[in-house]
Structures are given as C-alpha cells and as structure tokens.
Enzyme design. Structure first.
Site, PDB file in Angstrom:
ATOM      1  N   SER A  97       0.420  -1.306  -0.009  1.00  0.00           N
ATOM      2  CA  SER A  97       0.250  -0.106  -0.161  1.00  0.00           C
ATOM      3  C   SER A  97       0.487   0.921   0.038  1.00  0.00           C
ATOM      4  O   SER A  97       1.541   1.697  -1.082  1.00  0.00           O
ATOM      5  CB  SER A  97      -0.792   0.335   1.375  1.00  0.00           C
ATOM      6  OG  SER A  97      -1.979   0.898   0.891  1.00  0.00           O
ATOM      7  N   ASP A 148      -9.688  -3.616  -5.344  1.00  0.00           N
ATOM      8  CA  ASP A 148      -9.125  -2.764  -4.324  1.00  0.00           C
ATOM      9  C   ASP A 148     -10.364  -1.384  -4.360  1.00  0.00           C
ATOM     10  O   ASP A 148      -9.374  -0.724  -4.953  1.00  0.00           O
ATOM     11  CB  ASP A 148      -7.917  -2.852  -4.525  1.00  0.00           C
ATOM     12  CG  ASP A 148      -7.712  -2.291  -4.170  1.00  0.00           C
ATOM     13  OD1 ASP A 148      -7.938  -1.619  -2.494  1.00  0.00           O
ATOM     14  OD2 ASP A 148      -6.455  -2.292  -3.405  1.00  0.00           O
ATOM     15  N   HIS A 174      -7.536  -5.475  -1.393  1.00  0.00           N
ATOM     16  CA  HIS A 174      -6.401  -4.331  -0.703  1.00  0.00           C
ATOM     17  C   HIS A 174      -5.610  -5.814  -0.209  1.00  0.00           C
ATOM     18  O   HIS A 174      -4.494  -5.579  -0.049  1.00  0.00           O
ATOM     19  CB  HIS A 174      -6.622  -3.383  -0.255  1.00  0.00           C
ATOM     20  CG  HIS A 174      -5.663  -2.269  -0.233  1.00  0.00           C
ATOM     21  ND1 HIS A 174      -5.030  -1.730  -0.222  1.00  0.00           N
ATOM     22  CD2 HIS A 174      -5.152  -2.328   1.234  1.00  0.00           C
ATOM     23  CE1 HIS A 174      -3.884  -1.035  -0.410  1.00  0.00           C
ATOM     24  NE2 HIS A 174      -3.707  -1.408   1.174  1.00  0.00           N
TER      25      HIS A 174
END
Length: 681
Positions: A533, A618, A654
């Site tokens: 991320s 995501d 995610h």
C-alpha cells in the site's frame, strides 16, 4: 515473453498539468469494464506464472513449512462479555474461523457457534467478516460480510438464542456499528460513491430493509469520514468524524438513542481528539493546546465543551499517546516512547505503572477487553522471535497470568534466532530506528529483506511471523525500518515524513539499507525491499532513487500513480488524502508530488527484480496503479533489469486472498521469488 497491451489500446491520453500537457500511455488500463483491460491483466498473470513455474518446488516447500508449523485446529483465549465467554477457533482444512461462546471460561459448558465463516463464505472466491457486534444482553448479533473485497458490507442481525437471522438485511454499508441500550435500534454507516463513510443511520430491529431507517448524521465535507461506535461502558454511542488532521465527536446516550446528537467539541482545523466514557465524565485524548504528542483531559458528561476540559495526563514531547481506554476504576494508555510500544495504567489516585517486559524490541497491544467494570487487563505481547502471547494481568496487584502462547509446531526454539535494534544515520543526521531478526550462527553479512511503510503516522511494532522463519532458515535476515512518516518517535516523526517532506521516507529507507551493509549485517548484492500500500509507494520511490541498491523488491498493492490519483476526485478516498500528500491543484504541490511519484519517475536505469501485486476490487489503491506502473517499467527500464512480474488477484481487494491457505500460498510465492533472486533458495 513479456505481455504487451493490445495494439488498439496503445494510444496515449493527454493529461493537463499546471505548466504543460503530458501523455499517459497506459491511462486506458483504468477502464475496468473494458475487456482489453481484463485480457491484459490475465496476460500479466500468465507471464508471472510462467516465470515462477520453475520455483514450484520451492513454493511448495515453503507452503508446507508454513502449514506444518501452524496449529491448524486451534482456538483463541475466551474473553468475557456479560455472562458469556467469546472465542474463535479454526479447523484443519478449513479456510475461515468459527466464532463461538460458552457460559464458562473452560470447555465444561456447551459450545454455541455464532457464525461459521466457512458456511457463510460458501462458494465465494473471497469472504471477510466485516462486523461482529454482540448486543448488551448477548441475545442478538449485528454482523456484516464482504464477498468481493470491495469493502461494501451486507449487514444482518442474528438471534443468538435460536441461531436464526432476523428479516433485517441492509446492503452497502461500511465498518462501524452500535446498539441502543434496549436493543430495539442499531446504528450503522454508509459509504458514498467514492467509498467514503459519510452517513450514520439508525435502524429499527425487525425491519426487513433500510427503507424506514433514520438518517442520524451526514458529513458533506469530503475530507472527512464518519464512524459510529459504543463506549466500553455501553452507556454512550459516539459518532466520530475525522480527517487526517482534524476530528469531531458527537454522542447520544444509548438509553435515549432517538435524542439529538450532542457535539463534544466543534471541529477546529488541526485539532484532533478521541473520546471514551467513564462514569460521570468523558475521557478525552487530544492534541489541543500545543500538545502535539497528545494529552489526556476529562470533561463532565453534562457539559463536555472544551472550556470544561481538565488536564489528567500532561503532554510530554516524544511520548506519543495513541489511545486512552477507560475502565470503571482506571485508564490504560497505549503509547509509543523512544520508538517502543508500551501500555501504561493510570489509577484514580494519580499514580501510574508501565507494563514492562524483558525484550527490548517488542510489541504490546490490548486484547479483547469488553468488560468495563474489571481490574483484569488482557494484552498480547510478541516480538520478532517470541510468538504472540496472551496475558491477563490484574492492574491492582500486578499478578500476570500467561493464558496462551501461539504454538509453532515442528520444534521451534526462539533461542535459535536473535533480534536487535540499530540506528541508521540519514542524510540530515537523523537517526532512524531499525529492528533486525536473523538466525543465530548464519554467515554475516547475509542477504537481507528490508520492510517499510512510513505513512499516515502509522507506527509499526515488530511482529512475529511463522512464514518469515522460512526466509530466516535459508540464511537471510529481515529488518523493519521505522522511517519518517510513521509515528514511532512522536508527531514530529510524522510531520517530517509527509506533505512537502515526504521524500524523507524514501531517503530514510535508503539510509537503513546502506547502514545495514556498512555495519556488516547485510551484503550489498543481497538486499531486497518490501512494502504494501503506502509501503508500496516507499518501494517504488526508493528504487527509482537507487535502482542499483537492491537486488529484489516486492510492492504489494502499491500506491504508485500518485499525481494522477490525487488529481482524480472521482476515485475512492482521493480528497480525504490531501492532508497526507497534498492537493495537486496547487502547482507547487503538484511539482513536489511529481518529484517522487513512482509512475512519474521511472528511468532507463537497470532496475532490481520486481514482484508487484494488485487487487482488482481494491477500493483503496485501484488495480490500475500497479498495472500502469509495471507497463511503464517494461517500456522504460534497461532491458538488463531483473524480472518484472505483476500478479492481480481478480477476485479480491486490498488485502489479497481472504482464505488462510490461499494467503499462505501467496506468501510462499513472494518468499520463493525473493529467495531465488537473493540466491538463498
């Protein structure tokens, strides 16, 4: 052998910037519903599979090691709430947990299975239990599920006395729920089109849908998100409104849930606060009054405005208080001090006690503490070599009881491994803390993986990993870099790693790697960098700055198309991120973002071997960011660069695969890639 986008889609897109117009050759990958996009991602997956195929024996070996070391049939330590003891358990061969309760702490009373995630997951490729909120009486359960990874939750209510769900079913909710005291009403949050939680609704238990629900709160400023939660005392329902730098809390008594909300302190830009309830007062954690590392104040429930705030815990620069947990007779403060995580108990007479441990490098966090009127405190301790360990401690007597230590099967002995902290000097002289773990007796210097994040003031305590043992046992070391942008050394550590100082995060990562080489911990030819991320941004920006420094890099769901994303307010969460990265509507900000954005700064240099992951659903980092970045890397970097692999989870978001076995397989793939490149396979 490298996949190529369909020729018809190679037309560049003109993108207007403040001083010029640029072309984006891979903007077409944003079209999620375009068949060519899916075909491209599938081609990339096929290419990655083909490259990794020869590593299948190594992948299988690592997966088997993870599986063999994990106690697959296991259960958590029961935690009390009211008359019941709640726990979860796993069963060998099943992907997901069962959530259960008993009337006793031990197994002498019948087990009641409340939610079997395996049953609820059915044939879905992805499953996550989003919410699990038992009513005050213990009769009802408010629970929600996500079956795509997009974080849009379906909310339901289950009668725990019968095991049957009520008619209630509310689609497209998000995280956060609360019960009224009489259990006739529940509160929940709803996202807008950009997946920002912006509304709180009140629902009457027994209604089949949300058509009669009442809007309790709406936040129209798209920099702010909302949440809803109950106090530990169950006496208050809080509506929490927050941006990256500002917060506001409203409340309503749970016994009077239809009354209007009352604000505790109207928002002031730059002022943050969190609230808990304790008897006739609120306990408030805030940075008001120049308390950048936060202070604790109290205010009467009947008149909680800022003019009535009384200091309870004074501000100490560098001692960052993250949370203040209220119990009937005491408070527990979760803090970071000298880049170490700790818990501090504060008593009514003003005395306090830090819960102490022998290991210098460790993690300690509160466990399940649902009971309000108790002196028992549950917390989980772990380190880079000590598996997660659950303790109960009487805060008055100090008596500590070991409830459980995660079993690592196969003869694990933590004395076979060592961990230590070192400090890396950055370019400006700042010392960056680094935690290192390795197997005792390995030849040094050794290959080493540096892991980093460094954003959102998120402090990252060292954690134990069964999967990591497969890396350590093959002669590699692992390091956790606490770069600026996190909060390990107080608010200033964050301030100097965000907005116009964001580049410090990446130069700190370089300083850490170079320090570990200079001190004989790591080999210069055997460095790998990993992050996810915003940590994937760290990876991308760092290897752009120093592509020669690393042999391998892993960027999981990386935030790498920074400028384009921050310009696009139609994407999820963009405007709420301005306080972290800056608003590129300002040409100065745009230029600074352009100076480090991984997608903008790919060069013709020779790059390390790179494995990149994405989640097609995501909502946090859109799949097209890593896809575009990889496409540009393919077209731009030196052909002599290491292998470049993109793997997109087409049915997940995610967090990657949701089932534990699929998660282990993904980790085995990543570790096999790293070990192969570093020559440790």
């Amino acid at each position: 052998m490298s996949p190529s986008p369909p020729a018809a889609k190679r037309l560049p897109t003109a993108v207007a910037r403040h001083t010029r117009t640029i072309t984006d050759d891979w903007a077409w990958l944003r079209a999620k519903d375009d068949p060519d996009t899916l075909a491209y991602l599938e081609a990339e997956n096929a290419y990655a599979d083909a490259w990794i195929a020869p590593l299948q024996p190594l992948r299988d070996a690592i997966f088997d090691e993870i599986k063999r070391r994990t106690k697959e049939t296991d259960l958590s330590v029961p935690a009390r709430k009211g008359p019941w003891w709640y726990y979860s358990r796993t069963i060998e061969g099943l992907d997901y947990a069962l959530h259960c309760r008993r009337a006793t702490f031990d197994d002498t009373s019948p087990e009641h299975v409340l939610v079997d995630e395996n049953l609820e997951a059915g044939d879905h490729d992805y499953f996550e239990l989003g919410g699990f909120d038992v009513s005050p009486s213990g009769h009802l359960l408010l629970w929600s599920t996500d079956t795509t990874g997009a974080e849009e939750l379906t909310l339901r209510i289950r009668d725990l006395r019968t095991g049957a769900d009520l008619a209630d079913r509310i689609e497209r909710t998000t995280y956060g729920t609360a019960w009224s005291a009489d259990e006739r009403l529940v509160f929940y949050t709803v996202p807008d089109d950009a997946m920002r939680a912006f509304q709180v609704w009140r629902h009457e238990v027994g209604r089949a849908d949300s058509s009669g629900d009442v809007l309790v709160f709406q936040e129209d400023d798209d920099r702010f998100s909302v949440g809803v939660e109950a106090s530990r005392s169950d006496a208050m329902v809080f509506v929490v409104v927050g941006s990256r730098t500002t917060s506001e809390v409203w409340f309503v008594p749970a016994a009077a849930p239809t009354e209007p909300l009352t604000v505790i302190a109207p928002r002031q830009i730059g002022i943050e606060y969190e609230v808990d309830h304790q008897g006739d007062r609120f306990v408030i954690l805030t940075n008001a009054g120049d308390s950048e590392d936060f202070t604790v104040v109290t205010a009467p429930v009947t008149d909680p405005g800022p003019e009535r705030w009384t200091t309870l815990v004074a501000h100490v620069a560098g001692r960052r208080i993250d949370d203040a947990h209220a119990f009937a007779t005491h408070l527990v403060l979760a803090e970071w001090f000298e880049a170490r995580q700790r818990l501090r108990v504060l008593f009514a007479d003003g005395t306090d006690r830090v819960i102490s441990f022998d290991e210098d490098v460790h993690s300690v966090e509160l466990g399940a503490n649902a009971e309000y009127d108790t002196t028992n405190l549950r917390f989980t301790y772990q380190s880079l070599v000590t598996p997660p360990t659950v303790f109960d401690e009487d805060v008055v007597t100090g008596e500590r009881v070991l409830r459980k230590r995660q079993q690592v099967l196969g003869g694990y002995d933590q004395d076979d491994y060592e961990s230590f902290r070192t400090w890396a000097p950055a370019d400006d002289g700042t010392l960056v803390p680094v935690d290192v773990v390795r197997r005792r007796g390995i030849a040094t210097p050794s290959p080493l993986v540096v892991y980093g994040y460094g954003s959102y003031e998120s402090s990252m305590p060292p954690w134990f990993s069964i999967a990591r043992l497969s890396l350590l046992d093959r002669g590699a070391a692992w390091a956790l870099a606490h770069t600026r942008g996190g909060g390990e050394l107080g608010r200033q550590w964050y301030v100097h790693g965000r907005l116009a100082e964001k580049r410090n995060t990446f130069t700190d990562a370089i300083a850490v790697a170079e320090h570990l080489v200079a001190t004989g911990v790591a080999t210069r030819a055997g460095l790998a960098l990993r992050g996810a991320s915003a940590g994937g941004l760290l990876v991308g920006a760092t290897i752009n700055l120093r592509p020669d420094l690393f042999a391998a890099a892993v960027a999981q769901v990386p935030f790498v198309d920074v400028v384009n994303t921050m310009h696009d307010t139609s994407l999820p969460l963009t405007t709420s991120e301005y306080e972290e990265w800056g608003n590129p509507a300002d040409p100065v900000v745009e230029a600074y973002l352009e100076s480090y954005s991984p997608y903008e700064n790919v060069s013709s240099a020779r790059y390390p071997a790179l494995l990149v992951t994405a989640g097609f659903n995501d909502p946090r980092v859109s799949y097209h960011e890593p896809a575009k970045w990889v496409a540009k890397l393919r077209a731009t970097t030196d052909p002599a660069s290491g292998p470049l692999l993109l793997w997109t989870e087409l049915g997940a978001g995610h967090g990657g695969p949701s089932g534990r076995y699929d998660s282990w397989r993904e980790e085995a793939k990543i570790l096999a890639f790293v070990l192969q490149v570093l020559g440790c396979d």
